[in-house]
Design a protein around this motif. Sequence first.
Motif, mmCIF file in Angstrom:
data_model
loop_
_atom_site.group_PDB
_atom_site.id
_atom_site.type_symbol
_atom_site.label_atom_id
_atom_site.label_comp_id
_atom_site.label_asym_id
_atom_site.label_seq_id
_atom_site.Cartn_x
_atom_site.Cartn_y
_atom_site.Cartn_z
ATOM 1 N N ALA A 27 -1.331 10.706 4.319
ATOM 2 C CA ALA A 27 -1.742 11.727 3.340
ATOM 3 C C ALA A 27 -0.499 12.275 2.637
ATOM 4 O O ALA A 27 -0.089 13.414 2.849
ATOM 5 N N MET A 28 0.112 11.448 1.791
ATOM 6 C CA MET A 28 1.414 11.804 1.217
ATOM 7 C C MET A 28 1.405 13.045 0.326
ATOM 8 O O MET A 28 2.347 13.831 0.388
ATOM 9 N N PRO A 29 0.361 13.282 -0.504
ATOM 10 C CA PRO A 29 0.403 14.510 -1.309
ATOM 11 C C PRO A 29 0.534 15.756 -0.417
ATOM 12 O O PRO A 29 1.360 16.634 -0.686
ATOM 13 N N GLU A 30 -0.245 15.809 0.669
ATOM 14 C CA GLU A 30 -0.204 16.961 1.581
ATOM 15 C C GLU A 30 1.140 17.016 2.324
ATOM 16 O O GLU A 30 1.727 18.088 2.491
ATOM 17 N N ILE A 31 1.608 15.860 2.773
ATOM 18 C CA ILE A 31 2.868 15.812 3.538
ATOM 19 C C ILE A 31 4.046 16.243 2.660
ATOM 20 O O ILE A 31 4.927 16.987 3.104
ATOM 21 N N ILE A 88 -1.506 5.801 -3.526
ATOM 22 C CA ILE A 88 -2.456 6.899 -3.723
ATOM 23 C C ILE A 88 -2.327 7.299 -5.178
ATOM 24 O O ILE A 88 -1.207 7.563 -5.651
ATOM 25 N N ASN A 89 -3.458 7.332 -5.891
ATOM 26 C CA ASN A 89 -3.442 7.633 -7.329
ATOM 27 C C ASN A 89 -2.407 6.797 -8.076
ATOM 28 O O ASN A 89 -1.721 7.298 -8.961
ATOM 29 N N GLY A 90 -2.244 5.547 -7.672
ATOM 30 C CA GLY A 90 -1.340 4.636 -8.368
ATOM 31 C C GLY A 90 0.120 4.741 -7.960
ATOM 32 O O GLY A 90 0.931 3.904 -8.347
ATOM 33 N N LYS A 91 0.492 5.746 -7.165
ATOM 34 C CA LYS A 91 1.894 5.878 -6.738
ATOM 35 C C LYS A 91 2.053 5.151 -5.404
ATOM 36 O O LYS A 91 1.375 5.445 -4.426
ATOM 37 N N THR A 105 -12.320 4.545 -3.682
ATOM 38 C CA THR A 105 -11.276 3.547 -3.478
ATOM 39 C C THR A 105 -10.216 3.641 -4.576
ATOM 40 O O THR A 105 -9.107 3.186 -4.415
ATOM 41 N N GLU A 106 -10.577 4.236 -5.700
ATOM 42 C CA GLU A 106 -9.604 4.428 -6.775
ATOM 43 C C GLU A 106 -8.462 5.336 -6.325
ATOM 44 O O GLU A 106 -7.342 5.220 -6.783
ATOM 45 N N TYR A 107 -8.810 6.265 -5.422
ATOM 46 C CA TYR A 107 -7.814 7.225 -4.943
ATOM 47 C C TYR A 107 -6.844 6.542 -3.992
ATOM 48 O O TYR A 107 -5.637 6.578 -4.164
ATOM 49 N N GLN A 108 -7.397 5.893 -2.978
ATOM 50 C CA GLN A 108 -6.544 5.268 -1.955
ATOM 51 C C GLN A 108 -6.580 3.758 -2.150
ATOM 52 O O GLN A 108 -7.618 3.136 -1.979
#
Length: 371
Positions: free
Chosen positions: A142-146, A169-172, A282-285
């Motif tokens: 969960a990189m955005p949260e981390i 995640i979101n293309g990154k 699935t677009e998110y992850q």
Amino acid sequence: MIPFLDLKNINQKYREQLIEACMRVIDSGWYIGGNELDQFEQNFAAYCGTRYAIGVANGLDALVLTLRAWKELGKLKDGDEVIVPSNTYIASIFAISANQLKPVLVEPDPNTFNLDPTKIEAVITDKTKVILPVHLYGQLAAMPEIMIIAEKYGLLVLEDSAQSHGAAINGKKAGNWGSASGFSFYPGKNLGALGDAGAITTNDTELANMLKALRNYGSHEKYKNLVQGVNSRLDEIQAAMLDIKLKFLDQEVAHRRQIAQIYLRGINNPLIQLPVIQGDATEYQQHVWHLFVIRTQHRDALQQYLTENNIQTLIHYPIPPHQQQAYREWNDLSFPISETMHSTVLSLPISSVLDIKDVQHIVDVCNKFSL
Ligand SMILES: *Cc1c(COP(=O)(O)O)cnc(C)c1O
């Protein structure tokens, strides 16, 4: 027998190109630290979306040398604490211990198998300096949260991306979230060499320069040694192999995703729990399915049943790190989520060359499993 992983077939597809590249290296007379490495480093950095990729001898060294570089740069010192998931492959933890840093194990999210961001803040002390999330089985932590937590406490983030080349995640992508990231190109990984290899990705110029010195006896310039480095170089011949395979990575991942979809839609046995994709779409992850890991209370029985039906499976991993002999001092500690995972997980065959007909067959066999 449907093999768990057919490495020979995976590389056979590129046989002509691999041979051609081998011959080019043989005939060049230049075997370490040349054009092939430069080319692969540039292409891999571009693939991950980072400024730098630094080739090293293997994935463990990628993690060990990054932490070591931060010590050399004065960002870490002996005894500093590094937060790491308790259910990771043990290499992530060895990299911490090898640098006289202290691993602080945190339980994973039981749905995703990845570091649970809600459990991080409780273990942060004034010695905490690094979070080391592991993108296990091909799914980003969960990189955005981390990253929000890391920024709040001023912590470095070292991603262990050994199982997640290209996951996003979101293309990154993996390798482009933290301060740096370690990759492995062990032959069985999604991007595999024909031997050992690894790399670090980062956007930090100072860190990249230190890593380039550390991997080569602490030397930027021949016979000048800045620091007490090691010999951890990525050979020209492996760089050439990897540069070919990198071109086909997305295509191979697409096949893995197709297999995963068939398993996810097809397996409906109540005794089997399917892997969970983080987020609602699935677009998110963007999962790269290094492993397809199911869970069951009847793991040993299911594994035996699949073997009897000529389907090879593996367990990633049977013993949690805190119960290993290598960490005797932790053997009495309790990490119940990890322990349950290690006793219930089973990895079904998945690879870039696994036949779709075989996948359908595995689904049918799984659905007929009963006690
Ligand atoms: C494979 C792996 C490593 C180590 O890579 P090597 O190239 O075998 O040294 C580190 N971390 C994880 C999560 C891995 O799966």
